[in-house]
Motif scaffolding. Structure first.
Motif, PDB file in Angstrom:
ATOM      1  N   ARG A 235       0.829  -1.202   0.000  1.00 20.26           N
ATOM      2  CA  ARG A 235       0.000   0.000   0.000  1.00 20.26           C
ATOM      3  C   ARG A 235       0.868   1.260   0.000  1.00 20.26           C
ATOM      4  O   ARG A 235       0.551   2.247  -0.665  1.00 20.26           O
ATOM      5  N   SER A 236       1.983   1.224   0.726  1.00 22.05           N
ATOM      6  CA  SER A 236       2.834   2.411   0.822  1.00 22.05           C
ATOM      7  C   SER A 236       3.474   2.773  -0.513  1.00 22.05           C
ATOM      8  O   SER A 236       3.828   3.934  -0.729  1.00 22.05           O
ATOM      9  N   VAL A 237       3.640   1.799  -1.410  1.00 19.34           N
ATOM     10  CA  VAL A 237       4.261   2.087  -2.709  1.00 19.34           C
ATOM     11  C   VAL A 237       3.225   2.227  -3.829  1.00 19.34           C
ATOM     12  O   VAL A 237       3.593   2.297  -5.005  1.00 19.34           O
ATOM     13  N   GLY A 238       1.930   2.273  -3.481  1.00 16.15           N
ATOM     14  CA  GLY A 238       0.926   2.613  -4.480  1.00 16.15           C
ATOM     15  C   GLY A 238      -0.019   1.513  -4.904  1.00 16.15           C
ATOM     16  O   GLY A 238      -0.878   1.730  -5.769  1.00 16.15           O
ATOM     17  N   PHE A 239       0.092   0.311  -4.335  1.00 19.10           N
ATOM     18  CA  PHE A 239      -0.832  -0.766  -4.693  1.00 19.10           C
ATOM     19  C   PHE A 239      -2.145  -0.600  -3.918  1.00 19.10           C
ATOM     20  O   PHE A 239      -2.144  -0.168  -2.766  1.00 19.10           O
ATOM     21  N   ARG A 240      -3.243  -0.975  -4.570  1.00 13.86           N
ATOM     22  CA  ARG A 240      -4.565  -0.921  -3.956  1.00 13.86           C
ATOM     23  C   ARG A 240      -5.319  -2.221  -4.257  1.00 13.86           C
ATOM     24  O   ARG A 240      -5.049  -2.884  -5.254  1.00 13.86           O
ATOM     25  N   LEU A 241      -6.264  -2.546  -3.414  1.00 18.96           N
ATOM     26  CA  LEU A 241      -7.065  -3.754  -3.619  1.00 18.96           C
ATOM     27  C   LEU A 241      -8.069  -3.542  -4.746  1.00 18.96           C
ATOM     28  O   LEU A 241      -8.689  -2.484  -4.863  1.00 18.96           O
ATOM     29  N   ALA A 242      -8.216  -4.563  -5.584  1.00 19.30           N
ATOM     30  CA  ALA A 242      -9.204  -4.545  -6.666  1.00 19.30           C
ATOM     31  C   ALA A 242      -9.621  -5.978  -6.962  1.00 19.30           C
ATOM     32  O   ALA A 242      -8.973  -6.934  -6.514  1.00 19.30           O
TER      33      ALA A 242
END
Length: 247
Positions: A235-242
């Motif tokens: 999450r800290s490097v820009g990934f999000r749940l989808a």
């Protein structure tokens, strides 16, 4: 409830109840809440092309349990690299947070560099180093007695972070048109510079993927069964749940 609120609530549930092994059957009430939240996540369809990279991505995204594919198998960590509304994922471009950027710059100050790996022999040497590190990793969540990493040899591109000529971290991408998967992203040593190199290489991989025309970068593991620290890093490097559906 919007995607940000959904992801926050999912993160809280997973922090409290999640395990790296299969755990959902032991927590039916939590499972019901997780399923309701997953259905509210942004979604995108993945249509694999031919080739080793597409087969690798589809194999991970198309995972199922006992032949049944549920929303639990559809949820994926995705970093959107460019504005790409035609693909159907209603999410902003993923950007690293301030702490991530600071740690990436710290890695550069420590002398960490990176380069693309193209030589087949060097790839085999790096693969052997990765296997050894997985076998002796001090954290059991990341330890494996007999990891099979040979499928990575069919994928490209490879990148290595290094310090004073010594490899610190290996990153391998599987690229299928505008979709890519982070097939491998692990340290080859246990030291502070490796921790910081993760943040630097996250940006390197994202920039390189954009250069290759990638719009979406997916993580290969199931986020519902990842160690909490790894989910926090993603999450800290820009990934999000989808939700990603293979069609």
């Amino acid at each position: 409830m919007g995607p940000t609120a959904i992801e926050s609530e999912l993160a809280e549930l997973l922090h409290e109840h999640g395990r790296t092994q299969f755990w959902f059957h032991r927590q039916p009430a939590v499972l019901a809440r997780v399923l309701r939240l997953i259905r509210g996540l942004p979604s995108v369809a993945y249509r694999p092309d031919a080739g080793a990279a597409a087969a690798f991505i589809a194999g991970h995204l198309g995972r199922s349990r006992w032949g049944v594919r549920t929303p639990l198998q559809q949820v994926v960590l995705v970093r959107q690299l460019v504005d790409h509304p035609a693909a159907g994922l209603d999410a902003p471009v993923g950007e690293p947070n301030r702490t991530s950027r600071k740690k990436a710059r710290r890695a550069e100050r420590q002398g960490v560099g990176w380069r693309r790996v193209t030589d087949p022999e060097e790839k085999r040497l790096l693969l052997a180093a990765a296997v050894r590190q997985e076998q002796v990793h001090p954290d059991e969540n990341y330890r494996s007695e007999s990891p099979d990493l040979t499928p990575l040899l069919e994928l490209d591109p490879w990148y290595v972070a290094h310090l004073d000529g010594n490899p610190l971290l290996l990153a391998v991408l599987a690229v299928d048109r505008d979709c890519a998967m982070l097939a491998y992203f692990r340290g080859l040593q246990v030291r502070e510079e490796v921790s910081n190199a993760r943040y630097l290489m996250s940006e390197v991989v994202a920039d390189e993927a954009r250069r290759l025309g990638v719009a979406y970068l997916c993580a290969s593991g199931n986020p519902l069964r990842m160690p909490g620290g790894l989910r926090h890093f993603a999450r800290s490097v820009g990934f999000r749940l989808a939700r990603v559906d293979v069609v």
